[in-house]
Design a protein around this motif. Structure first.
Motif, PDB file in Angstrom:
ATOM      1  N   ASN A 173      39.649  22.784  30.544  1.00  0.00           N
ATOM      2  CA  ASN A 173      39.899  22.297  31.891  1.00  0.00           C
ATOM      3  C   ASN A 173      39.912  23.504  32.833  1.00  0.00           C
ATOM      4  O   ASN A 173      40.824  24.318  32.798  1.00  0.00           O
ATOM      5  CB  ASN A 173      41.245  21.562  31.922  1.00  0.00           C
ATOM      6  CG  ASN A 173      41.710  21.220  33.331  1.00  0.00           C
ATOM      7  OD1 ASN A 173      41.024  21.480  34.301  1.00  0.00           O
ATOM      8  ND2 ASN A 173      42.898  20.649  33.428  1.00  0.00           N
ATOM      9  N   VAL A 174      38.883  23.609  33.644  1.00  0.00           N
ATOM     10  CA  VAL A 174      38.815  24.678  34.649  1.00  0.00           C
ATOM     11  C   VAL A 174      39.259  24.091  35.989  1.00  0.00           C
ATOM     12  O   VAL A 174      38.748  23.056  36.409  1.00  0.00           O
ATOM     13  CB  VAL A 174      37.379  25.244  34.750  1.00  0.00           C
ATOM     14  CG1 VAL A 174      37.274  26.261  35.871  1.00  0.00           C
ATOM     15  CG2 VAL A 174      36.962  25.856  33.424  1.00  0.00           C
ATOM     16  N   GLN A 175      40.199  24.741  36.643  1.00  0.00           N
ATOM     17  CA  GLN A 175      40.703  24.241  37.916  1.00  0.00           C
ATOM     18  C   GLN A 175      39.636  24.388  38.997  1.00  0.00           C
ATOM     19  O   GLN A 175      39.006  25.431  39.138  1.00  0.00           O
ATOM     20  CB  GLN A 175      41.954  25.014  38.334  1.00  0.00           C
ATOM     21  CG  GLN A 175      43.110  24.900  37.356  1.00  0.00           C
ATOM     22  CD  GLN A 175      43.760  23.523  37.369  1.00  0.00           C
ATOM     23  OE1 GLN A 175      43.177  22.538  36.901  1.00  0.00           O
ATOM     24  NE2 GLN A 175      44.966  23.438  37.886  1.00  0.00           N
ATOM     25  N   GLY A 176      39.451  23.328  39.776  1.00  0.00           N
ATOM     26  CA  GLY A 176      38.412  23.324  40.801  1.00  0.00           C
ATOM     27  C   GLY A 176      38.652  24.283  41.943  1.00  0.00           C
ATOM     28  O   GLY A 176      37.723  24.620  42.688  1.00  0.00           O
ATOM     29  N   ASP A 177      39.913  24.720  42.093  1.00  0.00           N
ATOM     30  CA  ASP A 177      40.234  25.617  43.206  1.00  0.00           C
ATOM     31  C   ASP A 177      40.342  27.075  42.758  1.00  0.00           C
ATOM     32  O   ASP A 177      40.989  27.884  43.411  1.00  0.00           O
ATOM     33  CB  ASP A 177      41.537  25.182  43.886  1.00  0.00           C
ATOM     34  CG  ASP A 177      42.732  25.156  42.932  1.00  0.00           C
ATOM     35  OD1 ASP A 177      42.563  25.525  41.750  1.00  0.00           O
ATOM     36  OD2 ASP A 177      43.829  24.764  43.360  1.00  0.00           O
ATOM     37  N   GLU A 178      39.707  27.397  41.609  1.00  0.00           N
ATOM     38  CA  GLU A 178      39.727  28.780  41.121  1.00  0.00           C
ATOM     39  C   GLU A 178      38.286  29.280  40.927  1.00  0.00           C
ATOM     40  O   GLU A 178      37.769  29.336  39.806  1.00  0.00           O
ATOM     41  CB  GLU A 178      40.533  28.875  39.822  1.00  0.00           C
ATOM     42  CG  GLU A 178      42.001  28.511  40.048  1.00  0.00           C
ATOM     43  CD  GLU A 178      42.918  28.936  38.906  1.00  0.00           C
ATOM     44  OE1 GLU A 178      42.419  29.494  37.926  1.00  0.00           O
ATOM     45  OE2 GLU A 178      44.125  28.695  39.028  1.00  0.00           O
ATOM     46  N   PRO A 179      37.647  29.636  42.048  1.00  0.00           N
ATOM     47  CA  PRO A 179      36.221  30.003  41.991  1.00  0.00           C
ATOM     48  C   PRO A 179      35.936  31.380  41.400  1.00  0.00           C
ATOM     49  O   PRO A 179      34.775  31.693  41.128  1.00  0.00           O
ATOM     50  CB  PRO A 179      35.796  29.951  43.467  1.00  0.00           C
ATOM     51  CG  PRO A 179      37.054  30.228  44.222  1.00  0.00           C
ATOM     52  CD  PRO A 179      38.161  29.607  43.432  1.00  0.00           C
ATOM     53  N   PHE A 180      36.983  32.194  41.194  1.00  0.00           N
ATOM     54  CA  PHE A 180      36.759  33.537  40.648  1.00  0.00           C
ATOM     55  C   PHE A 180      37.139  33.573  39.173  1.00  0.00           C
ATOM     56  O   PHE A 180      38.058  34.272  38.751  1.00  0.00           O
ATOM     57  CB  PHE A 180      37.557  34.569  41.450  1.00  0.00           C
ATOM     58  CG  PHE A 180      37.209  34.584  42.911  1.00  0.00           C
ATOM     59  CD1 PHE A 180      36.034  35.170  43.354  1.00  0.00           C
ATOM     60  CD2 PHE A 180      38.039  33.981  43.836  1.00  0.00           C
ATOM     61  CE1 PHE A 180      35.698  35.173  44.702  1.00  0.00           C
ATOM     62  CE2 PHE A 180      37.715  33.982  45.189  1.00  0.00           C
ATOM     63  CZ  PHE A 180      36.545  34.572  45.623  1.00  0.00           C
ATOM     64  N   ILE A 181      36.416  32.797  38.387  1.00  0.00           N
ATOM     65  CA  ILE A 181      36.714  32.665  36.964  1.00  0.00           C
ATOM     66  C   ILE A 181      36.392  33.968  36.245  1.00  0.00           C
ATOM     67  O   ILE A 181      35.328  34.556  36.446  1.00  0.00           O
ATOM     68  CB  ILE A 181      35.887  31.513  36.353  1.00  0.00           C
ATOM     69  CG1 ILE A 181      36.325  30.174  36.943  1.00  0.00           C
ATOM     70  CG2 ILE A 181      36.002  31.499  34.836  1.00  0.00           C
ATOM     71  CD1 ILE A 181      35.382  29.043  36.605  1.00  0.00           C
ATOM     72  N   ASN A 182      37.321  34.377  35.406  1.00  0.00           N
ATOM     73  CA  ASN A 182      37.098  35.566  34.584  1.00  0.00           C
ATOM     74  C   ASN A 182      36.759  35.124  33.160  1.00  0.00           C
ATOM     75  O   ASN A 182      37.464  34.306  32.567  1.00  0.00           O
ATOM     76  CB  ASN A 182      38.356  36.444  34.597  1.00  0.00           C
ATOM     77  CG  ASN A 182      38.105  37.816  34.007  1.00  0.00           C
ATOM     78  OD1 ASN A 182      37.807  37.935  32.818  1.00  0.00           O
ATOM     79  ND2 ASN A 182      38.214  38.833  34.823  1.00  0.00           N
ATOM     80  N   LYS A 183      35.697  35.656  32.609  1.00  0.00           N
ATOM     81  CA  LYS A 183      35.204  35.225  31.297  1.00  0.00           C
ATOM     82  C   LYS A 183      36.149  35.572  30.159  1.00  0.00           C
ATOM     83  O   LYS A 183      36.336  34.786  29.221  1.00  0.00           O
ATOM     84  CB  LYS A 183      33.827  35.843  31.047  1.00  0.00           C
ATOM     85  CG  LYS A 183      33.189  35.428  29.735  1.00  0.00           C
ATOM     86  CD  LYS A 183      31.786  35.993  29.614  1.00  0.00           C
ATOM     87  CE  LYS A 183      31.145  35.565  28.293  1.00  0.00           C
ATOM     88  NZ  LYS A 183      29.739  36.049  28.192  1.00  0.00           N
ATOM     89  N   LYS A 184      36.762  36.753  30.218  1.00  0.00           N
ATOM     90  CA  LYS A 184      37.562  37.269  29.106  1.00  0.00           C
ATOM     91  C   LYS A 184      38.683  36.317  28.671  1.00  0.00           C
ATOM     92  O   LYS A 184      38.785  35.977  27.490  1.00  0.00           O
ATOM     93  CB  LYS A 184      38.129  38.636  29.480  1.00  0.00           C
ATOM     94  CG  LYS A 184      39.068  39.221  28.446  1.00  0.00           C
ATOM     95  CD  LYS A 184      38.306  40.070  27.451  1.00  0.00           C
ATOM     96  CE  LYS A 184      39.279  40.836  26.577  1.00  0.00           C
ATOM     97  NZ  LYS A 184      39.018  40.643  25.170  1.00  0.00           N
ATOM     98  N   PRO A 185      39.566  35.856  29.591  1.00  0.00           N
ATOM     99  CA  PRO A 185      40.637  34.960  29.137  1.00  0.00           C
ATOM    100  C   PRO A 185      40.118  33.629  28.592  1.00  0.00           C
ATOM    101  O   PRO A 185      40.737  33.049  27.697  1.00  0.00           O
ATOM    102  CB  PRO A 185      41.492  34.756  30.393  1.00  0.00           C
ATOM    103  CG  PRO A 185      40.663  35.190  31.534  1.00  0.00           C
ATOM    104  CD  PRO A 185      39.718  36.205  31.011  1.00  0.00           C
ATOM    105  N   LEU A 186      38.982  33.156  29.098  1.00  0.00           N
ATOM    106  CA  LEU A 186      38.404  31.925  28.551  1.00  0.00           C
ATOM    107  C   LEU A 186      37.944  32.142  27.113  1.00  0.00           C
ATOM    108  O   LEU A 186      38.119  31.269  26.251  1.00  0.00           O
ATOM    109  CB  LEU A 186      37.238  31.456  29.417  1.00  0.00           C
ATOM    110  CG  LEU A 186      37.585  30.955  30.817  1.00  0.00           C
ATOM    111  CD1 LEU A 186      36.320  30.611  31.588  1.00  0.00           C
ATOM    112  CD2 LEU A 186      38.509  29.747  30.756  1.00  0.00           C
ATOM    113  N   GLU A 187      37.368  33.297  26.852  1.00  0.00           N
ATOM    114  CA  GLU A 187      36.983  33.639  25.479  1.00  0.00           C
ATOM    115  C   GLU A 187      38.209  33.655  24.566  1.00  0.00           C
ATOM    116  O   GLU A 187      38.153  33.175  23.420  1.00  0.00           O
ATOM    117  CB  GLU A 187      36.312  35.014  25.451  1.00  0.00           C
ATOM    118  CG  GLU A 187      34.902  35.036  25.994  1.00  0.00           C
ATOM    119  CD  GLU A 187      34.302  36.431  25.972  1.00  0.00           C
ATOM    120  OE1 GLU A 187      33.141  36.558  25.539  1.00  0.00           O
ATOM    121  OE2 GLU A 187      34.975  37.388  26.392  1.00  0.00           O
ATOM    122  N   GLU A 188      39.311  34.208  25.075  1.00  0.00           N
ATOM    123  CA  GLU A 188      40.544  34.275  24.281  1.00  0.00           C
ATOM    124  C   GLU A 188      41.081  32.877  23.989  1.00  0.00           C
ATOM    125  O   GLU A 188      41.589  32.616  22.886  1.00  0.00           O
ATOM    126  CB  GLU A 188      41.584  35.110  25.026  1.00  0.00           C
ATOM    127  CG  GLU A 188      41.211  36.587  25.121  1.00  0.00           C
ATOM    128  CD  GLU A 188      42.119  37.394  26.033  1.00  0.00           C
ATOM    129  OE1 GLU A 188      42.155  38.619  25.892  1.00  0.00           O
ATOM    130  OE2 GLU A 188      42.790  36.797  26.895  1.00  0.00           O
TER     131      GLU A 188
END
Length: 242
Positions: free
Chosen positions: A94-109
């Protein structure tokens, strides 16, 4: 393991109505978030799920994938669950719609949590990072989380947790970042269970999972999110793009 990202997108935000359709450097907030999720190359697919014709058409017209919610929903989890109920998937981010500056690293974790969960003890994964500013700690718009020794969430609150009756005992204040990874079954269970008093009181959907005994594994990150909750946040985000 098939992993997708879903971005729940309500138009009528309480604190900042229509924030997802605001201009952010020539693109809407929701389109920037969608494109950022795709750019991570972590997902088998990415969808926006919305109750708004405006948001739906914004994504579709730009060549993206969007799903219209059929029912009215109280939470993002409900909206996602309806959308993925009949999809052949294992894990939903679930990616929040109001967070346009997504960082890849924590998603990988977050994804690694499930790849390494051979005994399937984890129902959900989510992110947190340490905060030290007292104003931020006391701000009810910043949700705090406390965990056990294995990193599983004990409670989330808009209040200060733990309460600092003793200030010199090494307590760290952790801010919850509202990005979740769900096992599909945990998400469907949530969808079919009624809201209880803790969730209703704090207006935090993650408390429903805890109230029904689901286990939420928290991943500490140093990558703080840049969410857009207020017009002031939007101005800060615009400056980042300059």
């Amino acid at each position: 393991m098939k992993i997708i990202a879903v971005i729940p997108a309500r138009y009528a935000s309480t604190r900042f109505p229509a924030k997802l359709m605001q201009d952010l450097g020539g693109k809407t907030v929701i389109l920037r978030t969608y494109e950022a999720a795709i750019a991570t190359n972590l997902f088998d697919d990415v969808f926006v799920v919305t109750d708004s014709d405006l948001i739906f058409n914004e994504i579709i017209s730009k060549g993206g994938k969007a799903i219209m919610s059929i029912k009215l929903h109280e939470s993002g989890s409900d909206r996602i669950a309806e959308a993925v109920e009949n999809m052949d998937i294992d894990v939903v981010i679930n990616v929040q719609g109001d967070e346009p500056f997504i960082n890849k690293k924590p998603l990988e974790e977050l994804i690694e949590v499930f790849k390494n969960d051979f005994d399937k003890k984890v129902d959900l994964g989510s992110l947190m990072f340490q905060i030290t500013d007292k104003e931020e700690i006391n701000n009810p718009n910043h949700v705090k989380v406390i965990t056990d020794q294995q990193g599983f969430a004990l409670y989330f609150s808009r209040s200060v947790i733990p309460f600092p009756r003793e200030e010199n005992v090494g307590v760290r204040y952790m801010k919850h970042i509202g990005i979740y990874a769900f096992r599909k079954q945990a998400l469907l269970d949530f969808y079919n269970l009624p809201m209880l008093s803790l969730e209703a009181s704090e207006k935090l959907e993650q408390l429903r999972y805890l109230e029904y005994g689901k286990r939420i594994k928290m991943v500490e990150t140093t990558h703080g999110s840049i969410g857009i909750d207020t017009p002031e946040d939007l101005e800060k985000a615009r400056k980042l793009l300059q």
